[in-house]
Scaffold this motif. Structure first.
Motif, mmCIF file in Angstrom:
data_model
loop_
_atom_site.group_PDB
_atom_site.id
_atom_site.type_symbol
_atom_site.label_atom_id
_atom_site.label_comp_id
_atom_site.label_asym_id
_atom_site.label_seq_id
_atom_site.Cartn_x
_atom_site.Cartn_y
_atom_site.Cartn_z
ATOM 1 N N GLY A 55 3.355 -8.405 17.418
ATOM 2 C CA GLY A 55 4.047 -7.825 16.282
ATOM 3 C C GLY A 55 3.436 -8.270 14.971
ATOM 4 N N GLY A 56 3.808 -7.621 13.899
ATOM 5 C CA GLY A 56 3.333 -7.989 12.564
ATOM 6 C C GLY A 56 2.757 -6.789 11.859
ATOM 7 N N SER A 57 2.221 -7.049 10.684
ATOM 8 C CA SER A 57 1.636 -5.952 9.912
ATOM 9 C C SER A 57 0.540 -6.474 9.014
ATOM 10 C CB SER A 57 2.723 -5.279 9.066
ATOM 11 O OG SER A 57 3.237 -6.193 8.124
ATOM 12 N N TYR A 58 -0.242 -5.544 8.530
ATOM 13 C CA TYR A 58 -1.288 -5.880 7.576
ATOM 14 C C TYR A 58 -0.855 -5.436 6.194
ATOM 15 C CZ TYR A 58 -4.993 -7.174 10.769
ATOM 16 O OH TYR A 58 -5.766 -7.822 11.673
ATOM 17 N N ILE A 98 0.856 -1.180 0.000
ATOM 18 C CA ILE A 98 0.000 0.000 0.000
ATOM 19 C C ILE A 98 0.897 1.237 0.000
ATOM 20 C CG2 ILE A 98 -0.237 0.080 2.516
ATOM 21 C CD1 ILE A 98 -3.194 0.889 2.000
ATOM 22 N N GLU A 99 0.483 2.257 -0.723
ATOM 23 C CA GLU A 99 1.255 3.493 -0.795
ATOM 24 C C GLU A 99 0.986 4.343 0.450
ATOM 25 O OE1 GLU A 99 3.428 4.234 -3.232
ATOM 26 O OE2 GLU A 99 2.993 2.274 -4.119
ATOM 27 N N PRO A 100 1.985 5.112 0.893
ATOM 28 C CA PRO A 100 1.756 6.001 2.038
ATOM 29 C C PRO A 100 0.541 6.913 1.802
ATOM 30 C CG PRO A 100 4.082 5.923 1.515
ATOM 31 C CD PRO A 100 3.361 5.180 0.409
ATOM 32 N N GLY A 101 -0.305 7.018 2.818
ATOM 33 C CA GLY A 101 -1.490 7.861 2.737
ATOM 34 C C GLY A 101 -2.708 7.207 2.123
ATOM 35 N N GLU A 102 -2.532 6.046 1.466
ATOM 36 C CA GLU A 102 -3.694 5.361 0.901
ATOM 37 C C GLU A 102 -4.550 4.790 2.018
ATOM 38 O OE1 GLU A 102 -2.568 3.787 -3.541
ATOM 39 O OE2 GLU A 102 -2.227 2.422 -1.874
ATOM 40 N N ARG A 103 -5.838 4.785 1.792
ATOM 41 C CA ARG A 103 -6.792 4.265 2.757
ATOM 42 C C ARG A 103 -7.600 3.153 2.102
ATOM 43 N NH1 ARG A 103 -5.864 9.479 3.897
ATOM 44 N NH2 ARG A 103 -6.178 10.212 6.032
ATOM 45 N N PHE A 163 -6.166 2.401 7.663
ATOM 46 C CA PHE A 163 -7.413 1.643 7.641
ATOM 47 C C PHE A 163 -8.562 2.599 7.922
ATOM 48 C CE2 PHE A 163 -4.634 -1.772 9.601
ATOM 49 C CZ PHE A 163 -4.562 -2.558 8.466
ATOM 50 N N ILE A 164 -9.599 2.530 7.138
ATOM 51 C CA ILE A 164 -10.882 3.143 7.479
ATOM 52 C C ILE A 164 -11.689 1.998 8.076
ATOM 53 C CG2 ILE A 164 -12.972 4.238 6.630
ATOM 54 C CD1 ILE A 164 -11.283 5.266 4.251
ATOM 55 N N LEU A 165 -12.048 2.117 9.347
ATOM 56 C CA LEU A 165 -12.672 1.015 10.069
ATOM 57 C C LEU A 165 -14.138 1.287 10.324
ATOM 58 C CD1 LEU A 165 -9.851 0.761 12.710
ATOM 59 C CD2 LEU A 165 -10.314 -0.927 10.944
ATOM 60 N N ASP A 166 -14.999 0.459 9.763
ATOM 61 C CA ASP A 166 -16.422 0.491 10.093
ATOM 62 C C ASP A 166 -16.677 -0.610 11.114
ATOM 63 O OD1 ASP A 166 -17.019 2.588 8.434
ATOM 64 O OD2 ASP A 166 -18.093 1.411 6.940
ATOM 65 N N HIS A 167 -17.224 -0.218 12.264
ATOM 66 C CA HIS A 167 -17.476 -1.151 13.366
ATOM 67 C C HIS A 167 -18.974 -1.424 13.477
ATOM 68 C CE1 HIS A 167 -13.378 -0.768 15.012
ATOM 69 N NE2 HIS A 167 -13.469 0.481 14.613
ATOM 70 N N LEU A 176 -21.803 1.009 14.623
ATOM 71 C CA LEU A 176 -21.273 1.697 15.792
ATOM 72 C C LEU A 176 -20.549 2.983 15.414
ATOM 73 C CD1 LEU A 176 -19.815 -1.361 17.751
ATOM 74 C CD2 LEU A 176 -21.971 -0.154 18.172
ATOM 75 N N GLY A 177 -19.889 2.977 14.283
ATOM 76 C CA GLY A 177 -19.168 4.170 13.856
ATOM 77 C C GLY A 177 -17.956 3.839 13.018
ATOM 78 N N ARG A 178 -17.305 4.923 12.565
ATOM 79 C CA ARG A 178 -16.144 4.810 11.689
ATOM 80 C C ARG A 178 -14.958 5.508 12.341
ATOM 81 N NH1 ARG A 178 -16.410 6.009 5.297
ATOM 82 N NH2 ARG A 178 -16.951 3.799 5.330
ATOM 83 N N LEU A 179 -13.818 4.841 12.310
ATOM 84 C CA LEU A 179 -12.566 5.381 12.832
ATOM 85 C C LEU A 179 -11.467 5.124 11.812
ATOM 86 C CD1 LEU A 179 -12.795 3.841 16.412
ATOM 87 C CD2 LEU A 179 -13.271 6.215 15.801
ATOM 88 N N GLU A 180 -10.346 5.782 11.982
ATOM 89 C CA GLU A 180 -9.169 5.490 11.173
ATOM 90 C C GLU A 180 -8.065 4.960 12.082
ATOM 91 O OE1 GLU A 180 -7.964 8.783 8.722
ATOM 92 O OE2 GLU A 180 -9.563 8.362 7.290
ATOM 93 N N HIS A 181 -7.233 4.090 11.528
ATOM 94 C CA HIS A 181 -6.123 3.492 12.268
ATOM 95 C C HIS A 181 -4.997 3.273 11.267
ATOM 96 C CE1 HIS A 181 -3.868 0.457 14.552
ATOM 97 N NE2 HIS A 181 -4.528 0.864 15.613
ATOM 98 N N PRO A 182 -3.761 3.651 11.620
ATOM 99 C CA PRO A 182 -2.662 3.451 10.664
ATOM 100 C C PRO A 182 -2.387 1.969 10.418
ATOM 101 C CG PRO A 182 -1.835 4.245 12.778
ATOM 102 C CD PRO A 182 -3.327 4.250 12.871
ATOM 103 N N THR A 183 -2.014 1.658 9.181
ATOM 104 C CA THR A 183 -1.532 0.308 8.894
ATOM 105 C C THR A 183 -0.170 0.184 9.570
ATOM 106 O OG1 THR A 183 -0.524 1.018 6.816
ATOM 107 C CG2 THR A 183 -2.755 0.113 6.688
ATOM 108 N N ASP A 184 0.225 -1.003 9.897
ATOM 109 C CA ASP A 184 1.467 -1.210 10.640
ATOM 110 C C ASP A 184 2.688 -0.991 9.754
ATOM 111 O OD1 ASP A 184 -0.025 -1.844 12.848
ATOM 112 O OD2 ASP A 184 0.101 -4.000 12.512
ATOM 113 N N GLY A 185 3.342 0.149 9.948
ATOM 114 C CA GLY A 185 4.619 0.395 9.300
ATOM 115 C C GLY A 185 4.589 0.604 7.810
#
Length: 188
Positions: free
Chosen positions: A184-187, A25-30, A112-116, A98-107
């Motif tokens: 540890g790890g990444s997506y 994934i490119e930096p800044g991509e969601r 991530f745009i997260l729909d809960h 429940l709502g939408r949040l953002e969370h950085p991908t690991d490294g």
């Protein structure tokens, strides 16, 4: 078969660009990811252990989650992921946003745009039909057990993030006193 993901802009709108799942994934991509908290009639939550064959966070506990495929909104992705991974298919009307949040991908510099979602089941602890390539084990846990799991057990990081963000809805009471434990790890 390749899975394709929609790329979103900083305003969380699809850009029209696609990325093959697993490609860098490119930096800044969601891209859109869903989490589904499933609660039975006894107030217990479904947790699943990721398959040891998973590339990211193998063997870690989580709630049902997954990436939305191209042209799929959060609700459609949540319904699909829950059915695929657990065999539970309560229908779209059972999914409470429940709502939408953002969370950085690991490294990776992506986001991530997260729909809960919360699914309230009408019965106590139904049996689960695991998808072996995704799920190695499952347990129904009380809210206090989920709190403990988030604090003390290596987990896929989006579960404790979502649990803490929506804790007031999922488990009213005093806030947790320590940070969630993430392995540890990444997506990708």
């Amino acid at each position: 078969m390749d899975e394709w993901l929609d790329i979103y802009d900083e305003h969380q709108r699809p850009t029209g660009r696609l990325r093959r799942r697993g490609d860098p994934i490119e930096p800044g991509e969601r891209y859109l990811v869903v989490t589904v908290f499933v609660r039975d009639s006894g107030g217990r939550f479904l947790t699943t252990r990721r398959s040891p064959q998973k590339a990211y966070y193998p063997g870690c506990w989580e709630v049902t989650s997954g990436t939305a495929q191209a042209k799929e909104d959060g609700l459609a992705a949540a319904v699909r992921e829950l059915a695929e991974e657990t065999g539970l298919a309560p229908g779209p009307a059972a999914f409470h946003y429940l709502g939408r949040l953002e969370h950085p991908t690991d490294g990776q510099g992506g986001i991530f745009i997260l729909d809960h979602f919360l699914v309230q089941l009408p019965s106590a602890a139904p049996a689960i039909r695991m998808q072996p390539e995704e799920v190695a084990d499952w347990r129904w846990r009380t809210p206090d057990e989920v709190e403990q799991l988030c604090r003390t057990t290596p987990m896929e990081p989006l579960t404790p993030f979502g649990w803490q963000a929506f804790r007031a809805i999922l488990h009213p009471g005093p806030p947790a006193t320590s940070e969630p434990n993430r392995s540890g790890g990444s997506y990708g």
